[in-house]
Design a protein around this motif. Structure first.
Motif, short mmCIF file in Angstrom:
data_model
loop_
_atom_site.label_atom_id
_atom_site.label_comp_id
_atom_site.label_asym_id
_atom_site.label_seq_id
_atom_site.Cartn_x
_atom_site.Cartn_y
_atom_site.Cartn_z
N THR A 40 0.83 -1.21 0.00
CA THR A 40 0.00 0.00 0.00
C THR A 40 0.87 1.26 0.00
O THR A 40 0.51 2.25 -0.64
N LEU A 41 2.00 1.19 0.70
CA LEU A 41 2.92 2.35 0.69
C LEU A 41 3.42 2.61 -0.73
O LEU A 41 3.47 3.75 -1.19
N THR A 42 3.79 1.52 -1.42
CA THR A 42 4.31 1.67 -2.80
C THR A 42 3.25 2.28 -3.70
O THR A 42 3.53 3.20 -4.47
N ILE A 43 2.01 1.76 -3.60
CA ILE A 43 0.94 2.27 -4.47
C ILE A 43 0.72 3.76 -4.23
O ILE A 43 0.74 4.57 -5.15
N ASN A 44 0.54 4.13 -2.96
CA ASN A 44 0.26 5.54 -2.64
C ASN A 44 1.42 6.45 -2.96
O ASN A 44 1.23 7.58 -3.41
N PHE A 45 2.64 5.95 -2.73
CA PHE A 45 3.83 6.75 -3.00
C PHE A 45 3.93 7.06 -4.49
O PHE A 45 4.20 8.20 -4.89
N GLU B 94 -2.62 1.52 4.77
CA GLU B 94 -3.34 0.24 4.79
C GLU B 94 -4.85 0.48 4.89
O GLU B 94 -5.64 -0.21 4.24
N ILE B 95 -5.22 1.48 5.68
CA ILE B 95 -6.65 1.76 5.88
C ILE B 95 -7.27 2.42 4.65
O ILE B 95 -8.36 2.07 4.21
N PHE B 96 -6.54 3.38 4.06
CA PHE B 96 -7.16 4.21 3.02
C PHE B 96 -7.01 3.69 1.59
O PHE B 96 -7.75 4.13 0.71
N THR B 97 -6.06 2.79 1.35
CA THR B 97 -5.85 2.33 -0.04
C THR B 97 -7.10 1.71 -0.67
O THR B 97 -7.41 2.01 -1.83
N PRO B 98 -7.87 0.86 0.04
CA PRO B 98 -9.09 0.33 -0.59
C PRO B 98 -10.04 1.43 -1.07
O PRO B 98 -10.67 1.29 -2.12
N TYR B 99 -10.11 2.53 -0.32
CA TYR B 99 -10.98 3.65 -0.74
C TYR B 99 -10.48 4.23 -2.05
O TYR B 99 -11.26 4.55 -2.94
N ILE B 100 -9.17 4.39 -2.15
CA ILE B 100 -8.58 4.97 -3.37
C ILE B 100 -8.92 4.11 -4.57
O ILE B 100 -9.38 4.61 -5.61
N LEU B 101 -8.71 2.79 -4.42
CA LEU B 101 -9.00 1.88 -5.54
C LEU B 101 -10.49 1.95 -5.90
O LEU B 101 -10.86 2.00 -7.07
N GLY B 102 -11.34 1.94 -4.86
CA GLY B 102 -12.79 2.01 -5.07
C GLY B 102 -13.19 3.30 -5.79
O GLY B 102 -13.98 3.28 -6.74
N VAL C 34 -11.62 13.01 -6.25
CA VAL C 34 -10.27 13.08 -6.83
C VAL C 34 -9.34 13.83 -5.90
O VAL C 34 -8.18 13.44 -5.70
N VAL C 35 -9.85 14.91 -5.27
CA VAL C 35 -9.02 15.66 -4.32
C VAL C 35 -8.62 14.74 -3.16
O VAL C 35 -7.48 14.80 -2.68
N PHE C 36 -9.52 13.87 -2.73
CA PHE C 36 -9.21 12.92 -1.65
C PHE C 36 -8.05 12.00 -2.07
O PHE C 36 -7.10 11.81 -1.32
N ILE C 37 -8.16 11.46 -3.30
CA ILE C 37 -7.11 10.55 -3.80
C ILE C 37 -5.77 11.29 -3.81
O ILE C 37 -4.74 10.80 -3.36
N MET C 38 -5.80 12.53 -4.33
CA MET C 38 -4.57 13.31 -4.46
C MET C 38 -4.00 13.68 -3.10
O MET C 38 -2.79 13.62 -2.87
N MET C 39 -4.90 14.06 -2.18
CA MET C 39 -4.45 14.48 -0.84
C MET C 39 -3.74 13.33 -0.13
O MET C 39 -2.66 13.52 0.45
N LEU C 40 -4.34 12.15 -0.19
CA LEU C 40 -3.74 11.01 0.49
C LEU C 40 -2.40 10.66 -0.14
O LEU C 40 -1.40 10.44 0.56
N GLY C 41 -2.37 10.62 -1.48
CA GLY C 41 -1.13 10.30 -2.18
C GLY C 41 -0.01 11.24 -1.80
O GLY C 41 1.12 10.83 -1.52
N ILE C 42 -0.34 12.53 -1.73
CA ILE C 42 0.69 13.54 -1.42
C ILE C 42 1.12 13.44 0.03
O ILE C 42 2.31 13.56 0.34
N LEU C 43 0.18 13.19 0.91
CA LEU C 43 0.52 13.03 2.33
C LEU C 43 1.52 11.88 2.50
O LEU C 43 2.53 12.02 3.20
N ILE C 44 1.25 10.77 1.83
CA ILE C 44 2.11 9.59 1.97
C ILE C 44 3.48 9.86 1.34
O ILE C 44 4.51 9.60 1.94
#
Lengths: 368, 83
Positions: A13-18, A142-150, A271-281
């Motif tokens: 999940t770290l790799t995906i979000n990173f 780990e918690i948020f990646t399923p949301y991103i994919l969904g 989309v902003v949620f996906i981007m925010m999480l990605g950038i945070l990670i």
């Protein structure tokens, strides 16, 4: 200093979000025009090789992060110099990632809030996460990646349902031949986002089941590359090449076009949620890498450096460029040539050669 | 050491950004440095400068605590070593 442990799923999940991180915000490979998705698919193939390369370095000197590997290879004095350079590189990258984020937020949801305030609040959060440790960051992913994919799947379905996708937009395929696409793959896509996985040389030693970590890293690169290719396909087929190239945040522009039965609209928040999480990670991983470097140089726990370094990133995310155009220009012309290539491939490549040479020498000695 | 590392990272990043500005905007080093820290438009800079000051204070406090810890350890070692 207690050792931190990360599971294989957390690595994945770290790799995906990173990798999604800031690449999805600004869009990658747009110079290839309507062949951007081909460039991204090819870049993902190169990404597999890159992650294998970094993993191999980590495998050659097990249980050691990049700074400890430098010490094994170059000795104490050169390691301090190299570590300082890498700390600067990671803090600079974190600043760039945070700048992407604040530009996105100020353009999309908070246009009247000073960007400095957005930067400061985000960095306080990031500093706190790193102060708590990389395990906390891994659990967040780990918690948020399923949301991103969904959300990605939902976005695709809603775009198709809205009837905004025009598959003709990707034609003509490879009209200029393979060369223009290859030019975008190297060095642009290889260095950003895949080469930035150099930061994972600090994370790999924390993985508990090392014998499976390469497999999970490769899966992570595959999923992230697939998502980036999909997002590129969605933007090109929806907006067309010209608007995609002119748009500062292409995926956000695409999400704004979703309208199913005039009821399901304003998907840009997703989309902003996906981007925010990605950038945070991504920002947090760079910050963690930098603090680990300072830990190695000054022999103090990295947690001491977390909040002060986060404040430095906050300052430099503002100073890094005058405006967004300058920021993009710097990122496309100077950073790949002068920072990414030497730090992602030059130094690690030389280091790997020396490690292999040292190992061979040791084996020869043992045989004698 | 914390304060030193804090100032060192700021110095290194300043140099890096100044070099990039010199390359993109054709500035001299002084022009680049002035442009970096004293721009014409800097409306909300006070927020980040406050943040940096906060980081600096954390470093000083951290260094002071480390120094105290070290001193305490030294005193204990001396006491244990004395007859």
């Amino acid at each position: 200093m207690p050792k931190e442990n990360l599971s294989l799923i957390q690595l994945l999940t770290l790799t995906i979000n990173f990798l999604i991180g800031s690449s999805i915000v600004v869009g990658v490979g747009l110079q290839a025009k309507n062949d951007a998705w081909i460039a991204l698919a090819a870049g993902t193939m190169a990404g597999f090789a890159i992650v294998w390369f970094y993993h191999k370095i980590s495998d050659l000197v097990p249980e050691k992060n990049i700074y400890q590997i430098f010490e094994y290879v170059y000795g104490k004095k050169i390691t301090i110099l190299l570590s300082l350079l890498y700390v600067t590189y990671f803090v600079y990258l974190a600043s760039r990632v945070v700048r992407d984020f604040i530009e996105l937020i100020s353009a999309s949801i908070m246009p009247h809030t000073p960007i400095e305030f957005i930067s400061l609040t985000l960095m306080l959060l990031m500093g706190y996460i790193i102060y708590l440790g990389i395990e906390v960051l891994a659990r967040i992913t780990e918690i948020f990646t399923p949301y991103i994919l969904g959300f990605f799947v939902l976005l695709g379905i809603f775009l198709i349902a809205s009837g905004t996708i025009d598959i003709q937009n990707i034609k003509p395929v490879l009209s200029g031949g393979v060369f223009p696409v290859a030019k975008v793959v190297f060095p642009s896509i290889i260095t950003f986002p895949f080469g930035e996985l150099i930061a994972f040389l600090i994370i790999f030693p924390a993985i508990t089941k090392r014998n499976h970590s390469l497999k999970f890293s490769l899966i992570g690169v595959g999923i992230a590359g697939g998502l980036l290719t999909l997002s590129s396909l969605l933007t090109i087929t929806t907006l067309g090449t010209d608007i995609t190239q002119r748009s500062a945040f292409p995926l956000l522009s695409v999400a704004r076009l979703v309208s199913v039965g005039e009821f399901i609209e304003r998907m840009d928040s997703v989309v902003v949620f996906i981007m925010m999480l990605g950038i945070l990670i991504k920002g947090a991983v760079f910050l963690f890498s930098a603090t680990k470097g300072l830990e190695h140089i000054f022999n103090l726990p990295y947690r001491y450096f977390a909040v002060p370094l986060a404040m430095i990133v906050s300052l430099f995310s503002i100073l890094v460029s005058v405006n967004f155009a300058d920021h993009v220009e710097e990122g496309l012309t100077l950073v790949p040539k002068f920072l990414h290539l030497p730090f992602q491939f030059g130094v690690p490549g030389i280091t790997m050669v020396i490690i292999l040479w040292k190992k061979r020498k040791q084996i020869k000695k043992r045989k004698r | 050491m914390l304060t030193f590392s804090f100032l060192l990272v700021i110095f290194l990043l300043t140099i890096l950004l100044a070099v990039f500005d010199m390359m993109i905007l054709d500035f001299s080093i002084w022009e680049a440095l002035i442009n970096l820290y004293f721009p014409e438009v800097a409306t909300g800079r006070s927020f980040v400068y406050t943040g940096v000051f906060f980081g600096f204070v954390i470093c000083i406090v951290g260094d002071f605590r480390l120094y105290k810890k070290k001193k305490l350890k030294k005193n204990h070692a001396e006491r244990d070593g004395s007859p």
